[in-house]
Design a protein around this motif. Structure first.
Motif, short mmCIF file in Angstrom:
data_model
loop_
_atom_site.label_atom_id
_atom_site.label_comp_id
_atom_site.label_asym_id
_atom_site.label_seq_id
_atom_site.Cartn_x
_atom_site.Cartn_y
_atom_site.Cartn_z
N GLY A 1 7.54 4.57 -4.45
CA GLY A 1 6.47 3.72 -4.87
C GLY A 1 4.99 5.18 -4.55
N ASN A 2 3.97 4.19 -4.13
CA ASN A 2 3.06 4.72 -4.63
C ASN A 2 2.18 4.92 -3.47
OD1 ASN A 2 2.07 2.47 -5.27
ND2 ASN A 2 1.83 3.51 -7.38
N TRP A 3 2.39 4.11 -2.26
CA TRP A 3 2.57 3.40 -1.29
C TRP A 3 2.89 3.26 0.42
CZ3 TRP A 3 -2.45 1.18 -1.57
CH2 TRP A 3 -2.89 0.62 -2.48
N SER A 4 2.88 4.13 0.93
CA SER A 4 3.74 4.57 1.93
C SER A 4 4.56 3.12 2.61
CB SER A 4 2.74 5.07 3.23
OG SER A 4 2.19 4.02 4.27
N THR A 5 4.13 2.32 2.58
CA THR A 5 4.70 0.87 3.05
C THR A 5 5.93 0.58 2.14
OG1 THR A 5 3.49 -0.38 2.37
CG2 THR A 5 3.25 0.05 4.59
N GLY A 6 6.30 0.97 1.08
CA GLY A 6 7.05 0.48 -0.16
C GLY A 6 6.52 -0.03 -0.56
N VAL A 7 5.40 -1.28 -0.73
CA VAL A 7 4.99 -2.53 -1.26
C VAL A 7 3.82 -2.83 -1.40
CG1 VAL A 7 7.59 -3.64 -0.93
CG2 VAL A 7 5.59 -3.92 0.90
N ALA A 8 3.53 -3.53 -2.13
CA ALA A 8 1.37 -3.80 -2.05
C ALA A 8 1.06 -4.12 -0.88
CB ALA A 8 1.17 -4.69 -3.06
N PRO A 9 -0.25 -3.35 0.33
CA PRO A 9 0.06 -3.49 1.33
C PRO A 9 -1.04 -5.23 1.88
CG PRO A 9 -1.86 -2.24 0.79
CD PRO A 9 -0.55 -2.00 -0.33
N THR A 10 -0.64 -5.19 3.06
CA THR A 10 -1.82 -6.38 3.49
C THR A 10 -2.71 -6.31 4.40
OG1 THR A 10 -0.26 -6.79 5.48
CG2 THR A 10 0.75 -7.69 3.55
N ALA A 11 -3.72 -6.75 5.23
CA ALA A 11 -4.81 -7.31 5.92
C ALA A 11 -3.97 -6.04 6.87
CB ALA A 11 -5.53 -7.76 5.87
N THR A 12 -3.30 -6.29 7.52
CA THR A 12 -3.10 -5.45 8.92
C THR A 12 -2.08 -4.00 8.83
OG1 THR A 12 -0.81 -6.75 8.81
CG2 THR A 12 -3.18 -7.88 10.04
N ASP A 13 -1.53 -3.45 7.17
CA ASP A 13 -1.30 -2.52 7.23
C ASP A 13 -2.01 -1.54 6.97
OD1 ASP A 13 1.29 -3.56 6.99
OD2 ASP A 13 1.18 -3.73 4.58
N ASP A 14 -1.28 -0.34 7.60
CA ASP A 14 -1.85 1.19 8.28
C ASP A 14 -0.97 2.21 6.59
OD1 ASP A 14 -4.23 0.08 9.63
OD2 ASP A 14 -2.45 1.10 11.42
N VAL A 15 -1.85 2.19 5.39
CA VAL A 15 -0.95 2.75 4.52
C VAL A 15 -1.69 4.64 3.98
CG1 VAL A 15 -0.36 0.86 3.46
CG2 VAL A 15 -2.40 2.24 2.68
N THR A 16 -0.66 4.93 3.59
CA THR A 16 -0.64 6.74 3.13
C THR A 16 -0.92 6.36 1.67
OG1 THR A 16 -0.41 7.27 5.83
CG2 THR A 16 0.40 8.77 3.26
N ILE A 17 -1.76 6.65 0.72
CA ILE A 17 -1.10 7.24 -0.30
C ILE A 17 -0.36 8.22 -0.75
CG2 ILE A 17 -2.07 6.83 -2.50
CD1 ILE A 17 -3.82 4.43 -1.47
N PRO A 18 0.06 9.03 -0.80
CA PRO A 18 0.68 10.82 -1.60
C PRO A 18 0.28 10.53 -2.44
CG PRO A 18 2.15 9.07 -1.19
CD PRO A 18 0.93 7.78 -1.25
N ASP A 19 0.66 12.02 -3.18
CA ASP A 19 -0.21 13.18 -4.14
C ASP A 19 1.61 12.35 -5.09
OD1 ASP A 19 -0.89 14.14 -6.49
OD2 ASP A 19 -0.62 16.30 -5.25
N VAL A 20 1.47 11.73 -6.23
CA VAL A 20 3.01 11.01 -6.73
C VAL A 20 1.90 11.47 -8.37
CG1 VAL A 20 3.70 10.14 -5.40
CG2 VAL A 20 2.31 8.79 -6.37
N ALA A 21 2.43 10.35 -9.17
CA ALA A 21 2.58 11.00 -10.45
C ALA A 21 2.14 9.58 -10.44
CB ALA A 21 3.98 11.00 -11.79
N ASN A 22 2.44 8.26 -9.81
CA ASN A 22 2.12 6.94 -10.31
C ASN A 22 0.90 6.33 -9.25
OD1 ASN A 22 2.13 4.50 -11.64
ND2 ASN A 22 3.68 3.51 -9.71
N ASP A 23 -0.35 7.00 -9.10
CA ASP A 23 -1.19 6.58 -8.71
C ASP A 23 -1.46 5.39 -8.06
OD1 ASP A 23 -1.15 9.21 -7.15
OD2 ASP A 23 -2.49 10.07 -9.26
N PRO A 24 -1.77 4.91 -7.24
CA PRO A 24 -2.12 2.86 -7.33
C PRO A 24 -2.79 2.63 -8.28
CG PRO A 24 -2.24 4.17 -4.71
CD PRO A 24 -2.00 4.90 -5.51
#
Length: 195
Positions: free
Chosen positions: A1-24
């Protein structure tokens, strides 16, 4: 996926967005705690999308807030990094004339010059005796009004190093027709402001 958590994040999540083809692309309301964009990564907030940031945004990639999208920083939220942050505003009125805008980021008049030609003498009161007539102006309420006419407070703002200040309206006359897109690139304004 395009989020480090593998799913759409929530208000308490800390996420990393990597360099991927499918940008969020955010097209609804999303609240996230911390976001870290890797070099080469892109995050787009589309029309009708709202990104609320509770924590910190560390941007080593590119963030674009499209026309109609929103980026909201909560109290204590910070922005940092070497990446780009761009806010787009679509101009759709086809008539020549003034467009009143305000910059949502820390930038200068030079940022407007990549969207349309900026011209005219800088730093003069905008009476109609100048040729070419300055096409970027700000209103200075402190100017002495000699004849009681509102237009005496308009000051040309065409120097490319002039700051586009928070909460300050800028009147631009583009002569470009429409449609076209203004893009403001810089660090987002955050915190309490007053005029």
């Amino acid at each position: 996926g395009n989020w480090s958590t593998g799913v759409a994040p929530t208000a308490t999540d800390d996420v990393t967005i990597p360099d991927v083809a499918n940008d969020p692309v955010i097209s609804t309301a999303v609240t996230i705690n911390d976001i870290s964009l890797a070099a080469g990564a892109t995050l787009t907030v589309a029309n009708n999308g709202v990104l609320t940031l509770n924590g910190n945004l560390n941007n080593s990639g590119a963030v674009t807030i499209q026309h109609g999208g929103n980026f909201l920083q909560g109290p204590g939220s910070t922005y940092g990094g070497s990446g780009t942050f761009k806010v787009e505003k679509n101009i759709t009125n086809t008539a020549h004339g003034y467009r009143d805008v305000s910059s949502p980021v820390i930038t200068t008049t030079a940022d407007l010059a990549d969207d349309f030609s900026v011209f005219g003498q800088n730093g003069v009161q905008c009476w109609y005796s100048y040729s070419p007539y300055p096409n970027v102006q700000v209103y200075n309420e402190a100017l002495s009004i000699v004849n009681g006419n509102y237009y005496e407070g308009w000051l040309s703002h065409t120097g490319t190093g002039n700051t586009l200040s928070p909460l300050q309206g800028v009147a631009i006359r583009t002569y470009a027709g429409a449609p076209f897109t203004l893009d403001f690139t810089g660090t987002p304004h955050n915190g309490p402001y007053s005029r």
